[in-house]
Design a protein around this motif. Structure first.
Motif, PDB file in Angstrom:
ATOM      1  N   GLN A  25       0.828  -1.196   0.000  1.00  0.00           N
ATOM      2  CA  GLN A  25       0.000   0.000   0.000  1.00  0.00           C
ATOM      3  C   GLN A  25       0.865   1.250   0.000  1.00  0.00           C
ATOM      4  N   ARG A  26       0.408   2.243  -0.740  1.00  0.00           N
ATOM      5  CA  ARG A  26       1.002   3.569  -0.642  1.00  0.00           C
ATOM      6  C   ARG A  26      -0.053   4.479  -0.019  1.00  0.00           C
ATOM      7  N   PRO A  27       0.225   5.103   1.131  1.00  0.00           N
ATOM      8  CA  PRO A  27      -0.776   5.945   1.792  1.00  0.00           C
ATOM      9  C   PRO A  27      -1.344   7.003   0.852  1.00  0.00           C
ATOM     10  N   PRO A  28      -2.617   7.366   1.006  1.00  0.00           N
ATOM     11  CA  PRO A  28      -3.240   8.384   0.149  1.00  0.00           C
ATOM     12  C   PRO A  28      -2.636   9.763   0.374  1.00  0.00           C
ATOM     13  N   LEU A  29      -2.960  10.685  -0.522  1.00  0.00           N
ATOM     14  CA  LEU A  29      -2.389  12.033  -0.483  1.00  0.00           C
ATOM     15  C   LEU A  29      -2.664  12.758   0.827  1.00  0.00           C
ATOM     16  N   LYS A  30      -3.847  12.537   1.417  1.00  0.00           N
ATOM     17  CA  LYS A  30      -4.232  13.243   2.642  1.00  0.00           C
ATOM     18  C   LYS A  30      -3.707  12.574   3.910  1.00  0.00           C
ATOM     19  N   ALA A  31      -2.947  11.496   3.764  1.00  0.00           N
ATOM     20  CA  ALA A  31      -2.446  10.776   4.944  1.00  0.00           C
ATOM     21  C   ALA A  31      -1.446  11.623   5.712  1.00  0.00           C
ATOM     22  N   ALA A  32      -1.365  11.344   7.025  1.00  0.00           N
ATOM     23  CA  ALA A  32      -0.466  12.101   7.904  1.00  0.00           C
ATOM     24  C   ALA A  32       0.918  11.478   7.973  1.00  0.00           C
ATOM     25  N   VAL A  33       1.192  10.497   7.102  1.00  0.00           N
ATOM     26  CA  VAL A  33       2.490   9.833   7.100  1.00  0.00           C
ATOM     27  C   VAL A  33       3.134   9.963   5.723  1.00  0.00           C
ATOM     28  N   LYS A  34       4.409   9.641   5.657  1.00  0.00           N
ATOM     29  CA  LYS A  34       5.146   9.692   4.399  1.00  0.00           C
ATOM     30  C   LYS A  34       4.541   8.715   3.403  1.00  0.00           C
ATOM     31  N   ARG A  35       4.403   9.137   2.150  1.00  0.00           N
ATOM     32  CA  ARG A  35       3.741   8.321   1.140  1.00  0.00           C
ATOM     33  C   ARG A  35       4.707   7.335   0.470  1.00  0.00           C
ATOM     34  N   SER A  36       5.324   6.516   1.282  1.00  0.00           N
ATOM     35  CA  SER A  36       6.225   5.495   0.754  1.00  0.00           C
ATOM     36  C   SER A  36       5.504   4.156   0.730  1.00  0.00           C
ATOM     37  N   LEU A  37       5.847   3.301  -0.220  1.00  0.00           N
ATOM     38  CA  LEU A  37       5.215   1.992  -0.352  1.00  0.00           C
ATOM     39  C   LEU A  37       5.535   1.157   0.879  1.00  0.00           C
ATOM     40  N   ARG A  38       4.524   0.510   1.439  1.00  0.00           N
ATOM     41  CA  ARG A  38       4.741  -0.295   2.633  1.00  0.00           C
ATOM     42  C   ARG A  38       3.863  -1.543   2.596  1.00  0.00           C
TER      43      ARG A  38
END
Length: 333
Positions: A122-135
């Motif tokens: 998963q890559r966090p969505p744009l509005k996420a409060a975390v870094k948008r790195s694949l995890r």
């Protein structure tokens, strides 16, 4: 829970207290409440409402920023905010309504749900409060409950930090129809369940009953001690003499242990408790239960997060030179 006695110990009731018998003011500053979060406000906003409602300095939460999510939202009161990361250790469970943007065959839907069980990227969505790195996140269970046209109601048990909105988007893309999350209800949040969640209005009413009439009965039913939110962790019970040293961040030594829970391993988080049941700290075991029982000296748990404030129990550990930056050790008897 099965506790094995390493050394019989007694506790001094002049220090500390039974967590479930704390006075109401202390409970409000070291407790938690599980709110039935409505759709619309974010978890941050709900936690702020609780903080203002109870006249607290701070409050934290164990939820998501997505305002559309409803259901069980644990809110940490006062100093309990330090426990919030521990609530994210167990899986969470949701019931989600997914809407497809085009028709799809039942067999294709079932296959996609199977494909998204287990380890997913998963890559966090744009509005996420975390870094948008694949995890990588783990989907432990995913079950279709009902299908009505393009609407799919499903239940999922997943690793904390899984973005359900993104999961739905990814499943829709894999299905070739695209999809979006229409509704989402959190039924289990770490150690907390939907059935124990309370409405904000009920919490406010209980608080007013206490402030205006001195009746704390209803408020005590809704506000739980912080230990209630740590029941999912395995435990080590320590002697009174070890408590204050651990509160100052000292590594727990074998000599400070009274009881150990059966089956403790080195790959989990362990809760350090007093003989009265108070949470002292959490840490990483350096050996399993069997080895802890056998060893007479040496370090057994590395403390990762202190929960209890220092000074509640008497200081019974070596004084150090002011230039010595090492952590305190218990005095040898």
């Amino acid at each position: 829970m099965e506790l094995i006695v390493k050394e019989e110990s007694k506790t001094d009731y002049n220090y500390g207290s039974d967590p479930y018998n704390r006075d109401i003011k202390t409970l409000l500053n070291t407790g938690l409440v599980v709110i039935d979060k409505p759709s619309g406000p974010t978890s941050h906003e709900v936690a702020a409402w609780v903080r203002n409602m109870l006249n607290l300095v701070k409050a934290g939460h164990g939820g998501t920023l997505d305002p559309k999510v409803t259901g069980a939202l644990p809110v940490a009161l006062g100093n309990t905010t330090k426990c919030v990361p521990i609530w994210h250790i167990p899986p969470k469970e949701y019931v989600c309504l997914m809407h497809l943007h085009d028709d799809a065959e039942l067999v294709d839907i079932e296959n996609i749900f199977k494909e998204f069980t287990g380890r997913i990227h998963q890559r966090p969505p744009l509005k996420a409060a975390v870094k948008r790195s694949l995890r990588i996140r783990k989907i432990y269970e995913i079950e279709i409950l009902e299908i009505d046209g393009r609407d799919i109601l499903f239940r999922t048990k997943c690793q904390s930090g899984t973005y359900l909105r993104k999961l739905v988007d990814d499943m829709g893309e894999a299905l070739g129809t695209s999809a979006h999350m229409q509704e989402l209800r959190r039924t289990i949040s770490g150690p907390f369940y939907e059935k124990e969640a309370v409405y904000l209005q009920d919490l406010l009413d209980a608080y007013i009953f206490w402030k205006e009439d001195g009746n704390e009965e209803e408020l005590r039913k809704l506000v739980k001690p912080l230990e209630y939110g740590l029941q999912h962790l395995k435990k080590i019970i320590v002697k009174d003499s070890a408590v204050d040293a651990v509160c100052h961040g000292a590594t727990l030594y074998s000599s400070g242990i009274s009881k150990i829970e059966k089956g403790l391993g080195t790959d989990e988080v362990v809760l350090i408790e007093t003989l009265k049941g108070e949470a002292v700290a959490v840490g990483k075991p350096l050996m399993n239960t069997k080895d802890m029982l056998k060893t007479e000296e040496g370090e057994v748990v590395e403390i990762t997060r202190v929960i209890m404030e220092p000074g509640i129990y008497p200081r019974i550990w070596k004084k150090r030179n002011k230039n010595d930056k090492s952590k305190p050790e218990l005095k040898k008897k």
